[in-house]
Scaffold this motif. Structure first.
Motif, PDB file in Angstrom:
ATOM      1  N   ARG A   1       0.834  -1.194   0.000  1.00 51.87           N
ATOM      2  CA  ARG A   1       0.000   0.000   0.000  1.00 51.87           C
ATOM      3  C   ARG A   1       0.868   1.243   0.000  1.00 51.87           C
ATOM      4  NH1 ARG A   1      -2.656  -0.502   6.081  1.00 51.87           N
ATOM      5  NH2 ARG A   1      -0.765   0.061   7.273  1.00 51.87           N
TER       6      ARG A   1
ATOM      7  N   VAL B   1      -3.679   3.554  -1.429  1.00 52.59           N
ATOM      8  CA  VAL B   1      -3.878   2.741  -2.624  1.00 52.59           C
ATOM      9  C   VAL B   1      -3.197   1.401  -2.367  1.00 52.59           C
ATOM     10  CG1 VAL B   1      -3.485   2.498  -5.101  1.00 52.59           C
ATOM     11  CG2 VAL B   1      -3.960   4.758  -4.126  1.00 52.59           C
TER      12      VAL B   1
ATOM     13  N   GLY C   1      -3.600  -1.008  -8.828  1.00 54.54           N
ATOM     14  CA  GLY C   1      -3.932  -0.406  -7.550  1.00 54.54           C
ATOM     15  C   GLY C   1      -5.421  -0.205  -7.366  1.00 54.54           C
ATOM     16  N   THR C   2      -5.857  -0.287  -6.126  1.00 58.46           N
ATOM     17  CA  THR C   2      -7.252  -0.028  -5.785  1.00 58.46           C
ATOM     18  C   THR C   2      -7.283   0.826  -4.522  1.00 58.46           C
ATOM     19  OG1 THR C   2      -9.419  -1.055  -5.379  1.00 58.46           O
ATOM     20  CG2 THR C   2      -7.517  -2.185  -4.442  1.00 58.46           C
ATOM     21  N   GLN C   3      -8.125   1.844  -4.542  1.00 64.57           N
ATOM     22  CA  GLN C   3      -8.159   2.794  -3.428  1.00 64.57           C
ATOM     23  C   GLN C   3      -8.983   2.241  -2.269  1.00 64.57           C
ATOM     24  OE1 GLN C   3      -6.751   6.058  -3.127  1.00 64.57           O
ATOM     25  NE2 GLN C   3      -7.435   5.827  -1.000  1.00 64.57           N
TER      26      GLN C   3
END
Length: 121
Positions: free
Chosen positions: A38, A92, A114-116
């Motif tokens: 992250r 992220v 990536g994912t928030q």
């Protein structure tokens, strides 16, 4: 040749839960380690947790007891179950995998887009 696609991020209140998933696809002979990293604004990317093909697991100290990493080798998928989320978990989240694309070749590191994850107080 290899794509990693994450899903499951979003907005959650403090104390809530989210589950992230990451599927690896493409020319894959084998995968050794899969993991989650992250990056919060202004910070370096940091390891959250990783799991080897044999099931050995390593976590960052701040998530021990709250996050659980698992994988399905048959589906080339890694999961991150996140419980008791805190505002400081906001970042992220990136999936990473060590993938061999040729028989007898070395493993190369691949990253997802990536994912928030946002945790509100």
């Amino acid at each position: 040749q290899v794509q990693l696609v994450e899903s499951g991020g979003g907005l959650v209140q403090a104390g809530g839960s989210l589950t992230l998933s990451c599927v690896a696809s493409g020319r894959i002979i084998s995968i050794n380690s899969m993991g989650w990293y992250r990056q919060a604004p202004g910070n370096l990317r940091e390891l959250v947790g990783e799991i080897t093909s044999g099931g050995m697991i390593n976590y960052q100290d701040s998530v021990k007891g709250r996050f659980t990493i698992s994988r399905d080798n048959a589906k080339n998928t890694v999961y991150l179950q996140m419980n008791s989320l805190k505002p400081e978990d906001t970042a992220v989240y990136y999936c990473n995998a060590g993938v061999r694309t040729n028989y007898g070749g070395r493993y190369y590191s691949y990253w997802g887009q990536g994912t928030q994850v946002t945790v509100s107080s």
